[in-house]
Design a protein around this motif. Structure first.
Motif, PDB file in Angstrom:
ATOM      1  N   CYS A 190     -37.862  16.159 -15.103  1.00 22.67           N
ATOM      2  CA  CYS A 190     -36.842  17.319 -15.520  1.00 22.67           C
ATOM      3  C   CYS A 190     -37.603  18.348 -15.745  1.00 22.67           C
ATOM      4  N   VAL A 233     -34.252  17.970 -11.959  1.00 18.79           N
ATOM      5  CA  VAL A 233     -33.164  18.336 -12.577  1.00 18.79           C
ATOM      6  C   VAL A 233     -33.667  19.295 -13.760  1.00 18.79           C
ATOM      7  N   SER A 234     -32.715  20.196 -14.272  1.00 14.90           N
ATOM      8  CA  SER A 234     -33.314  20.973 -15.382  1.00 14.90           C
ATOM      9  C   SER A 234     -33.299  20.159 -16.770  1.00 14.90           C
ATOM     10  N   SER A 235     -33.927  20.520 -17.594  1.00 13.32           N
ATOM     11  CA  SER A 235     -33.895  20.094 -18.959  1.00 13.32           C
ATOM     12  C   SER A 235     -34.717  21.018 -19.983  1.00 13.32           C
ATOM     13  N   ASP A 236     -34.733  20.574 -21.285  1.00 11.44           N
ATOM     14  CA  ASP A 236     -35.402  21.455 -22.060  1.00 11.44           C
ATOM     15  C   ASP A 236     -36.901  21.158 -22.159  1.00 11.44           C
ATOM     16  N   ARG A 237     -37.299  20.012 -21.569  1.00 12.46           N
ATOM     17  CA  ARG A 237     -38.705  19.684 -21.858  1.00 12.46           C
ATOM     18  C   ARG A 237     -39.010  18.940 -20.617  1.00 12.46           C
ATOM     19  N   MET A 260     -40.305  16.415 -18.014  1.00 16.30           N
ATOM     20  CA  MET A 260     -40.444  15.009 -17.941  1.00 16.30           C
ATOM     21  C   MET A 260     -40.854  14.516 -16.583  1.00 16.30           C
TER      22      MET A 260
END
Lengths: 319, 319
Positions: B87, B121-125, B127
């Protein structure tokens, strides 16, 4: 949450796969096989790939595993194992998390899959990553690079249903067969039975339709170095699909993701047998076009007598 | 970022494993094996499991793969494949991400591992979740449930170094051998050579030390239904480790995670041969205790003549 008790809560009581030597409970799992092993990973993030606005935790679990099983089916493989890695925000309680696992278990038990590992960590946003493994007879994996000129192109099921279901859930608008569309979105059924039935056919190019056939057809064209010619009117849709606007129908059936149907190509000689196998496995199947030799790999689509190029992004451009 | 060009940037030019049939580039990867297959997944989240405050992106990649390889080693398996799921927040640029992959590649090439799949994939943090697979000869996987009364307990390398390295990086305080400790934290070396060398020994219980030996020893005791008796002074530490406070030494060597050393038990008869194999594979190894029959599985530790119970959390309680 106590990770240990959580693992115990989701742990299976018995192994389903006879090839599993050691499941959850050591540094790693162990299995053995004389078949070829197929493996894939898919990752899903809350409010990007799924949302509690449109599904219950049970559906989330079911759907993320379905996406992985669909990849195995697209390789011609029989599902066997899965590992689940999750990032869990503090706002999610244990009951909701267990419901996610119940969704996975429901689908896993349909396919006799064993949960053989996983990892759960804290984070701000729910993330689920599944690694799935399956078996395919030696040298019989289905590659997207196996399409050949003169093949026919086929698609299973009906396309665009999942996207329609999402729209119905988001707009809250009533429409015909809405429960059907919602179910297709929440509880997709990967085409494992057909994929296994096709093992007797010596050559089939296969992709699963996770991002829409515009994308999958281009992947087959590029990998095989051929032209795929699709007839728009042949692309299978549900009976009540015509209730949506023309633009929606076009967009959803060609680019709507997550139907988890199969797109494939097979020789004309084998097409009748493929149809028989589809019949035996209760899989709706339809020819949607032809494969041609190509100088540049591409996908063409014939729409109302006009032929356009269909690109990965789903948009068509005049030739 | 364009996922397609990113995948191309990180894709290997050639397969290393002769058992790999199809790597990245289809719905899933395909491999075959006559050995048993070992598989594990580990997930790491920025600012929980790693931080740019204490390491470069290269180290992050190296370390997350090391953790997975260490799990394979603890099963006696030879590393073969890995899949990477990430992520990625928008704040991370492509250069930093490629550096993470370079860190993984560096370690993967040391062990002839192939990257066979992944998902971004995109995320805020940030991973990173890695699924690793390896091979072990049929029925020779090493289980933590294989410890038996009268076994000796051994540990490899030195413990607490990674935790010391982290502390040095966080406090910015100068100390003896600080580069060594920092290196142990950033670039851990899983004990693959020893694990493979031990394949000739008919029974070894093994765990990798990812959460400190207090945790790992309890796992072996519980899985095997035995008592592990550890002599604190025998627990191997680095020469300059005594520069830290007594409390730090005690805490770090028993509960400091991520040393990725091995903790094991073996019969007294086989212990001399295990030492020879350790010697041949340049693996420091030391006996740290004995295994006894037990009514209740537990771990005892003898400290300055006093015997206490060592629990998973690392705290000791008087009996």
């Amino acid at each position: 949450m106590d990770e240990f008790s959580f693992i115990n809560a989701i742990k299976q009581k018995a192994y389903r796969q006879p090839t599993l030597v050691k499941g959850i409970g050591d540094d790693a799992a162990v299995f053995r096989s004389t078949s070829d092993i197929v493996t894939t990973v898919d990752t899903f993030v809350e409010n990007i790939h799924f949302s509690l606005e449109t599904m219950r935790p049970f559906h989330i679990g079911y759907r993320v595993l379905a996406a992985n099983i669909s990849d195995l089916a697209a390789m011609g493989a029989e599902p066997a194992f899965y590992l689940v890695s999750m990032c869990i925000p503090k706002t999610w309680n244990q009951k909701a998390l267990e419901e996610i696992y119940q969704g996975m278990h429901e689908l896993a038990s349909l396919h006799q899959m064993d949960l053989i590992g996983g990892d759960t960590v804290s984070s701000d946003r729910l993330m689920i990553s599944i690694t799935a493994m399956g078996y395919v007879p030696k040298d019989q994996a289905r590659f997207r690079s196996d399409a050949q000129p003169n093949d026919i192109i086929f698609a299973t099921g009906t396309l665009g249903d999942s996207r329609a279901g999402l729209e119905i859930l988001l707009q809250g608008q009533e429409c015909k067969s809405q429960d059907y569309y919602i179910q297709r979105h929440r509880l997709p059924e990967p085409r494992v039975a057909l994929a296994l039935g096709l093992q007797e056919i010596n050559r089939v190019a296969l992709n699963d339709i996770s991002d829409g056939i515009s994308n999958e057809a281009n992947e087959i064209a590029e990998a095989s170095g051929v032209e795929l010619f699709i007839i728009e009117d042949s692309v299978p849709v549900s009976e009540s699909f015509h209730q949506f606007s023309e633009e929606q129908q076009y967009e959803w059936k060609l680019s709507g993701g997550e139907d988890f149907e199969l797109l494939g190509t097979v020789s004309k000689a084998n097409w009748p047998r493929v149809q028989e196998i589809a019949d035996q496995t209760n899989t709706p199947i339809r020819q949607i076009g032809y494969v041609y030799e190509a100088e540049e790999p591409r996908v063409l689509i014939q729409t109302h007598g006009e032929t356009k190029q269909l690109t990965k992004s789903g948009y068509t451009h005049l030739k």
